[in-house]
Design a protein around this motif. Structure first.
Motif, mmCIF file in Angstrom:
data_model
loop_
_atom_site.group_PDB
_atom_site.id
_atom_site.type_symbol
_atom_site.label_atom_id
_atom_site.label_comp_id
_atom_site.label_asym_id
_atom_site.label_seq_id
_atom_site.Cartn_x
_atom_site.Cartn_y
_atom_site.Cartn_z
ATOM 1 N N UNK A 1 0.787 -1.284 -0.248
ATOM 2 C CA UNK A 1 -0.104 0.161 -0.254
ATOM 3 C C UNK A 1 0.851 1.605 0.142
ATOM 4 N N UNK A 2 0.020 1.976 -0.423
ATOM 5 C CA UNK A 2 0.770 3.537 0.277
ATOM 6 C C UNK A 2 -0.187 4.251 0.421
ATOM 7 N N UNK A 3 -0.046 5.198 1.777
ATOM 8 C CA UNK A 3 -0.382 5.769 3.399
ATOM 9 C C UNK A 3 -0.097 7.396 3.207
ATOM 10 N N UNK A 4 -0.501 8.577 3.547
ATOM 11 C CA UNK A 4 0.302 9.461 3.758
ATOM 12 C C UNK A 4 0.397 9.978 4.689
ATOM 13 N N UNK A 5 1.275 10.435 4.302
ATOM 14 C CA UNK A 5 2.451 11.096 4.982
ATOM 15 C C UNK A 5 2.105 11.868 6.384
ATOM 16 N N UNK A 6 1.323 12.260 7.338
ATOM 17 C CA UNK A 6 0.669 12.756 8.129
ATOM 18 C C UNK A 6 1.579 12.911 9.764
ATOM 19 N N UNK A 7 1.387 13.640 10.551
ATOM 20 C CA UNK A 7 1.984 12.995 12.058
ATOM 21 C C UNK A 7 0.651 12.671 12.936
ATOM 22 N N UNK A 8 -0.251 13.365 12.169
ATOM 23 C CA UNK A 8 -1.392 12.528 13.104
ATOM 24 C C UNK A 8 -2.434 11.266 12.215
ATOM 25 N N UNK A 9 -2.259 11.165 10.998
ATOM 26 C CA UNK A 9 -3.325 10.497 10.724
ATOM 27 C C UNK A 9 -2.008 9.230 10.375
ATOM 28 N N UNK A 10 -0.893 9.481 9.856
ATOM 29 C CA UNK A 10 -0.049 7.321 9.991
ATOM 30 C C UNK A 10 0.063 6.584 10.419
ATOM 31 N N UNK A 11 -0.126 6.776 11.549
ATOM 32 C CA UNK A 11 0.147 5.914 13.059
ATOM 33 C C UNK A 11 -1.355 5.024 12.849
ATOM 34 N N UNK A 12 -2.572 6.118 12.856
ATOM 35 C CA UNK A 12 -4.005 5.440 12.555
ATOM 36 C C UNK A 12 -4.309 4.354 11.895
ATOM 37 N N UNK A 13 -3.790 4.936 10.912
ATOM 38 C CA UNK A 13 -3.364 4.342 8.656
ATOM 39 C C UNK A 13 -3.089 3.360 9.189
ATOM 40 N N UNK A 14 -2.096 2.980 10.436
ATOM 41 C CA UNK A 14 -0.814 1.702 9.630
ATOM 42 C C UNK A 14 -1.460 1.034 11.116
ATOM 43 N N UNK A 15 -2.103 1.136 13.044
ATOM 44 C CA UNK A 15 -3.209 0.166 13.229
ATOM 45 C C UNK A 15 -3.839 -0.239 12.022
ATOM 46 N N UNK A 16 -4.879 0.821 11.749
ATOM 47 C CA UNK A 16 -6.010 -0.559 11.290
ATOM 48 C C UNK A 16 -5.480 -1.777 10.057
ATOM 49 N N UNK A 17 -4.356 -0.966 9.244
ATOM 50 C CA UNK A 17 -3.812 -2.083 8.370
ATOM 51 C C UNK A 17 -3.286 -3.048 8.453
ATOM 52 N N UNK A 18 -2.858 -3.487 9.878
ATOM 53 C CA UNK A 18 -2.316 -4.810 10.296
ATOM 54 C C UNK A 18 -3.357 -5.236 11.112
ATOM 55 N N UNK A 19 -4.406 -4.537 11.544
ATOM 56 C CA UNK A 19 -5.095 -5.387 12.318
ATOM 57 C C UNK A 19 -6.161 -5.938 11.296
ATOM 58 N N UNK A 20 -6.309 -5.502 9.850
ATOM 59 C CA UNK A 20 -7.126 -5.896 8.888
ATOM 60 C C UNK A 20 -6.062 -7.294 8.409
ATOM 61 N N UNK A 21 -4.850 -7.534 8.470
ATOM 62 C CA UNK A 21 -3.605 -8.450 7.770
ATOM 63 C C UNK A 21 -3.734 -9.503 7.704
#
Length: 590
Positions: free
Chosen positions: A327-347
């Motif tokens: 995947x590619x995700x946005x590079x943002x101080x607030x959003x990136x970690x939350x997006x990574x958490x949701x991706x790992x959870x789903x995998x």
């Protein structure tokens, strides 16, 4: 005050939208009629009718709203639609503002319109950013970083920002349901499988196709897993784009790619009707996310973070297998970690069962830009339920902590993770600890015996030896045998009083955090410990302690009486998660 705000807004707008006449808030009165523009099907912009009911003055800090009744097209059946946020409203051919708020469970489409001068103010200055770390290493909810959705009391109902549809592609249903309550509190409406078309075309689309009323999708993640937030364009001036009419997540200055979207169909609902859309082609990047709307730039290419996650299954209870996600995700101080958490959870959730004994080992690297050393990921987790939640949160928290540390130059470059899954609970607790002597003299050894016990009754005995330093002062000496989390907590408490001075020092600290697969023997006593430029110097020799105390101001350090660590030993029992903590005391005699 309202007149002054209107004048400032119109002066700003004059330079931006010279070809589009504006109607100021002060000129709007009840009974006026106008038209709005939005997409109900495909990419065709259609008009709907607007009747002004009145103006709500000072509903927020220097903010007002225009109350209106909408009609025409499908609105009589659907009410105000999620995805309409930002739909421009014109009165007498002049732009008045954008549809922004509505009443939940309303029987008719009554909405609040954000005045255009407030929307145009989104782009007039740099957003304030939080400079201090606001994330604990023991955080339980990363959505806490974002403000919850605002609302206004209005009679028996409550007016809120029109929820932003958040479309999940490739994610499991359990993932969406697990995060849905917290996302809804932020004004987002998570939807699984309610977007079509997959990833937008690689090329940038024709800017002329993006008009006031067009549908856009802010793509937070794209690839094997995708997340897009939908809204409507309010106005376009050259390369500048304004949309939504309310905040997305109030993250201030950012860089979020957006695509032009088509509406596949509308879904009427008793709670909240919404548009089902599909992203088509990249258009630019959102650069500002404020309380009164979002602003972006056409043709701007957002810098994204490549993410790769691989999961391998091992064990006799289930067939071995391997799944890889890119995947590619946005590079943002607030959003990136939350997006990574949701991706790992789903995998994990896509491959593993959520109930029953299991163990997950995760390893990888989080790379940063500008030559900062990568952050290592290496840990193991075991349990019988909610293991995906535990693993995904533990993986994302250090990333959030680093990005929220206040170092503006610390930005993500890439994330690579490998997860191994075992169909058994590989866990042992620290059951017993005793020392070979209750009293020792300086220079004498102390042997520590540690008994580790598994749930099936299996015991593992490990011994470690440590020699007391020659010249050690008399008094109690403590041996704490603990798991990685407990040991990390003691180090984290120290860090709270001695913040890292550079990104390199911060990453070094995160890389020094202990893994769950070992027991750690922390040898400590109540002594002064000195901090010098972010480095801990516990229990220095008496002559050095006196020098440091006298010169601490010049060195930028300080002395604290605390549980100073004298030494640390490791006990490695093999591939298993270690839990628990026990302490024994030994007296040093003269």
């Amino acid at each position: 005050m309202a007149a002054v705000r209107t004048l400032i807004g119109l002066v700003l707008a004059q330079a931006l939208l010279a070809e589009v006449p504006l109607i100021p808030l002060k000129d709007i009165t009840p009974g006026m009629r106008g038209t709005g523009r939005t997409v109900f099907s495909g990419d065709r912009i259609e008009e709907f009718q607007v009747e002004i009911l009145g103006v709500l003055e000072n509903v927020g800090p220097k903010q007002s709203l225009i109350l209106a009744r909408l009609s025409g097209g499908p609105l009589g059946q659907t009410g105000v639609l999620q995805g309409m946020s930002g739909s421009p409203v014109y009165i007498g051919g002049r732009l008045a503002g954008a549809v922004a708020m509505a009443f939940a469970f309303s029987k008719e489409p009554v909405a609040a319109i954000r005045p255009i001068e407030e929307i145009l103010s989104v782009n007039k200055g740099p957003a304030e950013r939080r400079l201090q770390a606001s994330v604990s290493l023991f955080e339980q909810d990363l959505t806490r970083l974002f403000p919850e959705r605002g609302s206004l009391p209005a009679g028996e109902g409550r007016m809120t920002d029109i929820a932003t549809p958040l479309n999940f592609g490739g994610f499991t249903r359990n993932t969406v349901e697990a995060f849905a309550p917290r996302l809804r509190a932020l004004g987002l409406e998570p939807q699984q499988g309610m977007a079509g078309g997959g990833k937008p075309a690689a090329r940038f689309g024709d800017p002329s196709k993006l008009q006031p009323g067009s549908m856009i999708s802010v793509q937070l993640m794209s690839g094997d897993l995708s997340i897009g937030a939908d809204g409507t364009v309010t106005c376009v001036d050259g390369r500048n784009v304004y949309a939504f009419g309310h905040r997305f997540l109030s993250i201030g200055g950012t860089e979020l790619p957006f695509a032009r979207a088509d509406v596949l169909t509308l879904l009427p609902s008793l709670s909240a009707s919404f548009k089902i859309s599909a992203p088509r082609e990249w258009m630019g990047a959102i650069t500002e996310d404020r309380s009164t709307g979002v602003a972006g730039e056409l043709g701007r290419r957002a810098a994204l973070v490549p993410v790769s996650i691989t999961l391998e299954r091992r064990g006799a209870a289930s067939a071995s297998g391997r799944a890889a996600y890119r995947m590619e995700m946005v590079n943002d101080r607030f959003l990136s970690a939350l997006l990574l958490q949701m991706a790992v959870y789903s995998v994990i959730d896509a491959t593993e069962r959520n109930v029953g004994s299991s163990t997950l080992a995760i390893r990888g690297e989080v790379e940063f830009q500008d030559g900062v050393a990568p952050m290592r990921v290496s840990n193991m987790y075991a349990g019988e339920q909610s293991v995906p939640q535990t693993v995904s949160l533990a993986t994302a928290i250090p990333v959030a902590y680093a990005l929220q540390s206040g170092f503006e130059g610390l930005r993500l470059k890439s994330v690579r993770l490998n997860i191994e899954s075992f169909d058994e609970k590989k866990e042992m607790r620290i059951d017993q600890v005793w020392a070979s002597h209750r009293e020792v003299r300086p220079g004498e050894p102390v042997e520590l015996t540690v008994v580790l016990a598994a749930a099936n009754g299996t015991e593992l005995v490990r011994k470690v030896s440590w020699r007391t330093p020659a010249g050690a002062p008399p008094g109690p000496l403590f041996f704490t045998v603990a798991d990685g989390n407990t040991t990390n907590l003691s180090e984290y408490r120290h860090l709270l009083g001695t913040a890292p001075k550079s990104p390199a020092q911060l990453v070094s600290f995160l890389n020094s955090l202990r893994a769950n697969t070992k027991a750690y023997v922390r040898i400590w006593r109540n002594e002064p410990s000195f901090d010098i430029q972010g480095e801990d110097f516990p229990s220095p020799p008496p002559f050095l302690a006196q020098m440091l105390a006298r010169s601490q101001a010049a060195l930028g350090g300080s002395a604290l009486w605390r549980n100073s660590k004298v030494a640390e030993l490791e006990i490695d029992p093999g591939q298993a998660v270690i839990t628990g903590s026990k302490t024994v005391q030994v007296e040093i005699k003269e």
